[in-house]
Design an enzyme around this catalytic site. Structure first.
Site, PDB file in Angstrom:
ATOM      1  N   ASP A  32       0.841  -1.203   0.000  1.00  0.00           N
ATOM      2  CA  ASP A  32       0.000   0.000   0.000  1.00  0.00           C
ATOM      3  C   ASP A  32       0.879   1.258   0.000  1.00  0.00           C
ATOM      4  OD1 ASP A  32      -3.270   0.175   0.971  1.00  0.00           O
ATOM      5  OD2 ASP A  32      -2.117   2.024   0.789  1.00  0.00           O
ATOM      6  N   ASP A  57       4.243   2.090  -4.078  1.00  0.00           N
ATOM      7  CA  ASP A  57       3.272   2.667  -5.001  1.00  0.00           C
ATOM      8  C   ASP A  57       3.279   1.828  -6.276  1.00  0.00           C
ATOM      9  OD1 ASP A  57       2.040   4.302  -6.970  1.00  0.00           O
ATOM     10  OD2 ASP A  57       2.421   6.050  -5.696  1.00  0.00           O
ATOM     11  N   LYS A  90      -2.859   7.331 -13.573  1.00  0.00           N
ATOM     12  CA  LYS A  90      -1.605   6.548 -13.608  1.00  0.00           C
ATOM     13  C   LYS A  90      -1.757   5.240 -12.824  1.00  0.00           C
ATOM     14  CE  LYS A  90       1.963  10.075 -14.158  1.00  0.00           C
ATOM     15  NZ  LYS A  90       2.970  10.851 -13.407  1.00  0.00           N
ATOM     16  N   THR A  91      -2.451   5.311 -11.699  1.00  0.00           N
ATOM     17  CA  THR A  91      -2.628   4.103 -10.878  1.00  0.00           C
ATOM     18  C   THR A  91      -3.391   3.029 -11.659  1.00  0.00           C
ATOM     19  OG1 THR A  91      -2.509   5.341  -8.824  1.00  0.00           O
ATOM     20  CG2 THR A  91      -3.674   3.245  -8.720  1.00  0.00           C
ATOM     21  N   ASN A  98       1.962  -2.593 -14.506  1.00  0.00           N
ATOM     22  CA  ASN A  98       2.984  -3.167 -13.612  1.00  0.00           C
ATOM     23  C   ASN A  98       2.488  -4.443 -12.944  1.00  0.00           C
ATOM     24  OD1 ASN A  98       4.987  -1.286 -14.111  1.00  0.00           O
ATOM     25  ND2 ASN A  98       4.333   0.086 -12.452  1.00  0.00           N
ATOM     26  N   TYR A 144     -11.233   8.468 -12.867  1.00  0.00           N
ATOM     27  CA  TYR A 144     -11.527   7.178 -12.226  1.00  0.00           C
ATOM     28  C   TYR A 144     -12.222   6.245 -13.215  1.00  0.00           C
ATOM     29  CZ  TYR A 144     -13.333   3.988  -8.580  1.00  0.00           C
ATOM     30  OH  TYR A 144     -13.634   2.901  -7.798  1.00  0.00           O
ATOM     31  N   LYS A 148     -10.512   3.046 -14.981  1.00  0.00           N
ATOM     32  CA  LYS A 148     -10.969   1.677 -14.719  1.00  0.00           C
ATOM     33  C   LYS A 148     -11.357   0.970 -16.017  1.00  0.00           C
ATOM     34  CE  LYS A 148     -10.929   1.363 -10.070  1.00  0.00           C
ATOM     35  NZ  LYS A 148     -10.239   0.307  -9.311  1.00  0.00           N
ATOM     36  N   THR A 174     -19.946  -0.234  -1.824  1.00  0.00           N
ATOM     37  CA  THR A 174     -19.766  -1.150  -0.696  1.00  0.00           C
ATOM     38  C   THR A 174     -19.393  -0.342   0.541  1.00  0.00           C
ATOM     39  OG1 THR A 174     -19.077  -2.850  -2.249  1.00  0.00           O
ATOM     40  CG2 THR A 174     -18.483  -3.198   0.049  1.00  0.00           C
ATOM     41  N   ARG A 185     -17.350   9.616   1.229  1.00  0.00           N
ATOM     42  CA  ARG A 185     -18.415   8.845   0.600  1.00  0.00           C
ATOM     43  C   ARG A 185     -19.701   8.980   1.425  1.00  0.00           C
ATOM     44  NH1 ARG A 185     -15.239   3.405  -1.255  1.00  0.00           N
ATOM     45  NH2 ARG A 185     -13.698   4.009   0.302  1.00  0.00           N
TER      46      ARG A 185
HETATM   47  P1  NAD Z   1      -9.748   2.743  -0.242  1.00  0.00           P
HETATM   48  O1  NAD Z   1      -9.427   4.110  -0.715  1.00  0.00           O
HETATM   49  O2  NAD Z   1     -10.109   2.554   1.194  1.00  0.00           O
HETATM   50  O3  NAD Z   1      -8.564   1.741  -0.564  1.00  0.00           O
HETATM   51  C1  NAD Z   1      -7.685   1.894  -1.653  1.00  0.00           C
HETATM   52  C2  NAD Z   1      -6.282   1.559  -1.194  1.00  0.00           C
HETATM   53  O4  NAD Z   1      -5.370   1.650  -2.296  1.00  0.00           O
HETATM   54  C3  NAD Z   1      -5.783   2.532  -0.125  1.00  0.00           C
HETATM   55  O5  NAD Z   1      -5.211   1.804   0.940  1.00  0.00           O
HETATM   56  C4  NAD Z   1      -4.728   3.375  -0.852  1.00  0.00           C
HETATM   57  O6  NAD Z   1      -3.734   3.883   0.002  1.00  0.00           O
HETATM   58  C5  NAD Z   1      -4.211   2.375  -1.870  1.00  0.00           C
HETATM   59  N1  NAD Z   1      -3.610   2.995  -3.056  1.00  0.00           N
HETATM   60  C6  NAD Z   1      -4.139   3.977  -3.837  1.00  0.00           C
HETATM   61  N2  NAD Z   1      -3.311   4.258  -4.859  1.00  0.00           N
HETATM   62  C7  NAD Z   1      -2.235   3.416  -4.727  1.00  0.00           C
HETATM   63  C8  NAD Z   1      -1.051   3.225  -5.469  1.00  0.00           C
HETATM   64  N3  NAD Z   1      -0.793   3.943  -6.571  1.00  0.00           N
HETATM   65  N4  NAD Z   1      -0.163   2.277  -5.056  1.00  0.00           N
HETATM   66  C9  NAD Z   1      -0.414   1.545  -3.931  1.00  0.00           C
HETATM   67  N5  NAD Z   1      -1.522   1.694  -3.185  1.00  0.00           N
HETATM   68  C10 NAD Z   1      -2.419   2.625  -3.581  1.00  0.00           C
HETATM   69  O7  NAD Z   1     -10.927   2.205  -1.187  1.00  0.00           O
HETATM   70  P2  NAD Z   1     -11.751   0.837  -1.160  1.00  0.00           P
HETATM   71  O8  NAD Z   1     -13.165   1.190  -1.011  1.00  0.00           O
HETATM   72  O9  NAD Z   1     -11.137  -0.129  -0.223  1.00  0.00           O
HETATM   73  O10 NAD Z   1     -11.542   0.336  -2.657  1.00  0.00           O
HETATM   74  C11 NAD Z   1     -10.680  -0.732  -3.002  1.00  0.00           C
HETATM   75  C12 NAD Z   1     -10.800  -1.037  -4.493  1.00  0.00           C
HETATM   76  O11 NAD Z   1     -12.140  -1.396  -4.802  1.00  0.00           O
HETATM   77  C13 NAD Z   1     -10.430   0.135  -5.399  1.00  0.00           C
HETATM   78  O12 NAD Z   1      -9.752  -0.368  -6.534  1.00  0.00           O
HETATM   79  C14 NAD Z   1     -11.783   0.684  -5.816  1.00  0.00           C
HETATM   80  O13 NAD Z   1     -11.731   1.322  -7.059  1.00  0.00           O
HETATM   81  C15 NAD Z   1     -12.626  -0.584  -5.850  1.00  0.00           C
HETATM   82  N6  NAD Z   1     -14.059  -0.270  -5.650  1.00  0.00           N
HETATM   83  C16 NAD Z   1     -14.538   0.037  -4.410  1.00  0.00           C
HETATM   84  C17 NAD Z   1     -15.884   0.347  -4.257  1.00  0.00           C
HETATM   85  C18 NAD Z   1     -16.484   0.667  -2.895  1.00  0.00           C
HETATM   86  O14 NAD Z   1     -17.652   1.022  -2.841  1.00  0.00           O
HETATM   87  N7  NAD Z   1     -15.778   0.526  -1.803  1.00  0.00           N
HETATM   88  C19 NAD Z   1     -16.727   0.372  -5.365  1.00  0.00           C
HETATM   89  C20 NAD Z   1     -16.188   0.079  -6.613  1.00  0.00           C
HETATM   90  C21 NAD Z   1     -14.852  -0.258  -6.749  1.00  0.00           C
HETATM   91  N1  UDP Z   2     -23.823  12.057  -1.576  1.00  0.00           N
HETATM   92  C1  UDP Z   2     -24.640  12.845  -0.783  1.00  0.00           C
HETATM   93  N2  UDP Z   2     -24.111  13.403   0.342  1.00  0.00           N
HETATM   94  C2  UDP Z   2     -22.821  13.199   0.731  1.00  0.00           C
HETATM   95  C3  UDP Z   2     -21.996  12.389  -0.066  1.00  0.00           C
HETATM   96  C4  UDP Z   2     -22.529  11.843  -1.233  1.00  0.00           C
HETATM   97  O1  UDP Z   2     -25.828  13.048  -1.083  1.00  0.00           O
HETATM   98  O2  UDP Z   2     -22.423  13.740   1.784  1.00  0.00           O
HETATM   99  C5  UDP Z   2     -24.408  11.431  -2.773  1.00  0.00           C
HETATM  100  C6  UDP Z   2     -23.601  11.595  -4.041  1.00  0.00           C
HETATM  101  O3  UDP Z   2     -23.944  12.796  -4.705  1.00  0.00           O
HETATM  102  C7  UDP Z   2     -24.010  10.359  -4.821  1.00  0.00           C
HETATM  103  C8  UDP Z   2     -24.269   9.306  -3.745  1.00  0.00           C
HETATM  104  O4  UDP Z   2     -24.442  10.036  -2.539  1.00  0.00           O
HETATM  105  O5  UDP Z   2     -25.207  10.605  -5.526  1.00  0.00           O
HETATM  106  C9  UDP Z   2     -23.127   8.315  -3.563  1.00  0.00           C
HETATM  107  O6  UDP Z   2     -21.936   9.041  -3.413  1.00  0.00           O
HETATM  108  P1  UDP Z   2     -20.537   8.368  -3.063  1.00  0.00           P
HETATM  109  O7  UDP Z   2     -19.511   9.448  -3.113  1.00  0.00           O
HETATM  110  O8  UDP Z   2     -20.643   7.570  -1.822  1.00  0.00           O
HETATM  111  O9  UDP Z   2     -20.300   7.291  -4.232  1.00  0.00           O
HETATM  112  P2  UDP Z   2     -20.479   7.327  -5.829  1.00  0.00           P
HETATM  113  O10 UDP Z   2     -21.056   8.627  -6.284  1.00  0.00           O
HETATM  114  O11 UDP Z   2     -19.110   7.110  -6.364  1.00  0.00           O
HETATM  115  O12 UDP Z   2     -21.407   6.203  -6.091  1.00  0.00           O
END
Ligand code: NAD
Ligand code: UDP
Length: 316
Positions: A32, A57, A90-91, A98, A144, A148, A174, A185
């Protein structure tokens, strides 16, 4: 017993995955950059002889031996991924190349975390895996969403050109314990606001919908996808229970009965998707997976976590 590399392992979902893999008996290398991840998310795993924590990274190459790679590294909250959009791209591009290169070198199977965001602001509802999406390529979310989408394309190209075993999971919103209380979020915002007695900030009219999956269900689906031999994906994993943001706010206020919070309205961010709900037929049929934890139960567990995080007692 396998050696499994988890990138983004100190983040919200990554920390739950590391924990489950260790419980199953695997060795875990948690990598991480700590951009949005926190050491405290994995503090309870440090000391386990099968757990290693590495600050790195993924945009920089790395040589490591692993049998499987779960690639979670990428900020997931809109606030976090828009903080440095070029780094976010870039990530999902250089970083993913990578990790695919590493998988090729180690002959490891790699699971890549994609997202419902590849569907953008969808005009097909609920979203099936064969829907191509409606994404603004130059909007504030594109770093983003498009990142993706390129990452999925890279995974398929490495699979077809180099025979890499890839798995693509499309994760829908999630939530659960260890989501950073400040990550912006909606669930972390609403719960921390309600616990502090502040207004719940509804963006727009609050009629936009999301479908929220509890983290334990999600991680179970992710591991099932990784460990089956039939399907590359993409496979949607999410909870089809769909809520407007107004309904979500009301569920959270119901679950925190002593709160003095009400709701307030703020501008809707540009390109905010109007509706989102997974069609999970493929996951059901292929993995025998479906979510088991409904929103009130998941919220109760998450609220308990935030109470501890904010140093509040049970009755706060
Ligand atoms: P999070 O931000 O809590 O976790 C992401 C982790 O990746 C962090 O620990 C961060 O430090 C690390 N990271 C970011 N850029 C990095 C890099 N360049 N090199 C090494 N580490 C790096 O988010 P999360 O909710 O745990 O999400 C995890 C994955 O699931 C992500 O790929 C996200 O796009 C995907 N995802 C999550 C959700 C959700 O609702 N939680 C929904 C769709 C997709
Ligand atoms: N949202 C909101 N209030 C907040 C944060 C988010 O109403 O304080 C709304 C946001 O506009 C979106 C939904 O909640 O419609 C989910 O947002 P989040 O950032 O959790 O995830 P994503 O938009 O990526 O699904």
């Amino acid at each position: 017993m396998k050696t499994i590399l988890v990138t983004g392992g100190a983040g919200f979902l990554g920390s739950h995955l590391c924990q489950r893999l260790l419980e199953r008996g695997d060795s875990v290398i948690c990598l991480d950059s700590f951009f949005t991840g926190r050491k405290q998310n994995v503090a309870h795993l440090i000391g386990n002889p099968r757990f290693e924590l590495l600050r790195h990274d993924i945009v920089e190459p790395i040589v490591i031996e692993a049998d499987q790679i779960y690639n979670l590294a990428c900020p997931a909250s809109p606030v976090a991924y828009q903080y440095n959009p070029i780094k976010t791209i870039k990530t999902s591009t250089v970083g993913v190349v990578n990790m695919l290169g590493l998988a090729r070198r180690c002959k490891a199977r790699i699971l890549h975390c994609s997202t419902s965001e590849v569907y953008g602001d969808p005009d097909v509802h609920p979203q099936t895996e064969d829907y191509w999406g409606r994404v603004n390529p130059i909007g504030p979310r594109s770093c983003y969403d498009e990142g993706k989408r390129v990452a999925e394309s890279l995974c398929m190209n490495y699979h077809q050109e180099h025979g890499i075993e890839v798995r693509i999971i499309r994760i829908f919103n999630t939530y659960g314990p260890r989501m950073d209380p400040n990550d912006g979020r909606v669930i972390s915002n609403f719960i921390t606001q309600a616990l502090r007695g502040e207004h719940l900030t509804i963006y727009g009219d609050g009629k936009q919908t999301r479908s929220f999956c509890y983290c334990d269900d999600l991680i179970r689906g992710m591991m099932l996808l990784m460990d089956q031999d039939q399907e590359t994906g993409p496979v949607n994993i999410g909870n089809p229970g769909e809520y407007t943001m107004l309904e979500l706010a009301s569920e959270i206020l119901k679950a925190i009965p002593h709160t003095e919070s009400t709701i307030s309205y703020m501008p809707l961010p540009k390109d905010d998707p109007k509706q989102r709900c997974p069609d999970i037929s493929k996951a059901k049929q292929l993995l025998g997976w479906e979510p088991t934890i409904d929103l009130p139960t998941g919220l109760e567990r998450t609220i308990k976590y935030y109470r501890q995080e904010l140093g509040m007692n049970e009755n706060a």
